[in-house]
Design an enzyme around this catalytic site. Sequence first.
Site, PDB file in Angstrom:
ATOM      1  CB  CYS A  86      -0.890  -0.048   1.240  1.00 50.80           C
ATOM      2  SG  CYS A  86      -1.651   1.499   1.688  1.00 50.80           S
ATOM      3  CD  GLU A  87      -0.489   5.392  -3.728  1.00 52.62           C
ATOM      4  OE1 GLU A  87      -1.264   6.363  -3.753  1.00 52.62           O
ATOM      5  OE2 GLU A  87       0.103   4.971  -4.733  1.00 52.62           O
ATOM      6  CG  HIS A  88      -2.575   5.495   1.424  1.00 57.10           C
ATOM      7  ND1 HIS A  88      -3.849   5.039   1.207  1.00 57.10           N
ATOM      8  CD2 HIS A  88      -2.358   6.440   0.480  1.00 57.10           C
ATOM      9  CE1 HIS A  88      -4.386   5.680   0.190  1.00 57.10           C
ATOM     10  NE2 HIS A  88      -3.498   6.533  -0.278  1.00 57.10           N
ATOM     11  CG  HIS A  89      -0.461   2.980   6.373  1.00 60.36           C
ATOM     12  ND1 HIS A  89      -1.729   2.951   5.834  1.00 60.36           N
ATOM     13  CD2 HIS A  89      -0.516   3.836   7.422  1.00 60.36           C
ATOM     14  CE1 HIS A  89      -2.526   3.739   6.524  1.00 60.36           C
ATOM     15  NE2 HIS A  89      -1.819   4.301   7.490  1.00 60.36           N
ATOM     16  CD  GLN A 128      -8.117  -4.815  -3.377  1.00 60.90           C
ATOM     17  OE1 GLN A 128      -7.595  -4.978  -2.267  1.00 60.90           O
ATOM     18  NE2 GLN A 128      -9.275  -5.360  -3.685  1.00 60.90           N
ATOM     19  CG  HIS A 156      -5.777  -3.681   2.071  1.00 58.05           C
ATOM     20  ND1 HIS A 156      -5.354  -2.675   1.229  1.00 58.05           N
ATOM     21  CD2 HIS A 156      -6.582  -4.474   1.321  1.00 58.05           C
ATOM     22  CE1 HIS A 156      -5.892  -2.853   0.028  1.00 58.05           C
ATOM     23  NE2 HIS A 156      -6.645  -3.935   0.069  1.00 58.05           N
ATOM     24  CB  CYS A 158      -2.803  -0.325   6.313  1.00 55.27           C
ATOM     25  SG  CYS A 158      -3.934  -0.456   4.928  1.00 55.27           S
TER      26      CYS A 158
END
Length: 195
Positions: A86-89, A128, A156, A158
Amino acid sequence: MAIDTEAVKEHIRGLLIALGDDPQREGLLDTPERVARMYEEVFEGMNYSNQEIARMFDKTFEEDLTFSQTNSDFVIVKDIDIFSFCEHHMALMYDMKVTVAYVPDGRVIGLSKIARIADMVSKRLQLQERIGTDIAEIVSLVTGSPDVAVLIEGCHSCMTARGIRKTDAKTYTSTLRGRFQTDPMLQTRLNLAIK
């Protein structure tokens, strides 16, 4: 764009220090090198655009099939296992299953190429939703078909390992292009095929 493994090693050493550990202790001595090698592998897809991936796996066969704009026949490959980050976490997206369907337009793609496309697209910092969009774009570029569907199910970390910690939560996304968006018969057949 190649992954800068020397920069990765330097930053991993700094991260270990920031976490309060000693990168010189025996168990961590080779960790920056190992992480850099791992990142080269798991983020390989970051080196390529969707167009480059399409060229990489552009192996199709001309077929005189009865697929046409008036029927609802299609090719489907289910349960392609992938994982991503995931690019966020930068957290792992895991237990992911990809289903790809397309209506051939005079050309069919080798089935293993569909799995290779899904795998390469997942080897990026991703969402995703974007994985589905990227796969659909590449399959359409390779096959020449505007009629592509990509369905993804995944977990996920996260959500499962931090934050809300809902370990049974799964995320489902669908990317529908062409007649998969507009043709009720094709949609019904796709729904039957994925059950």
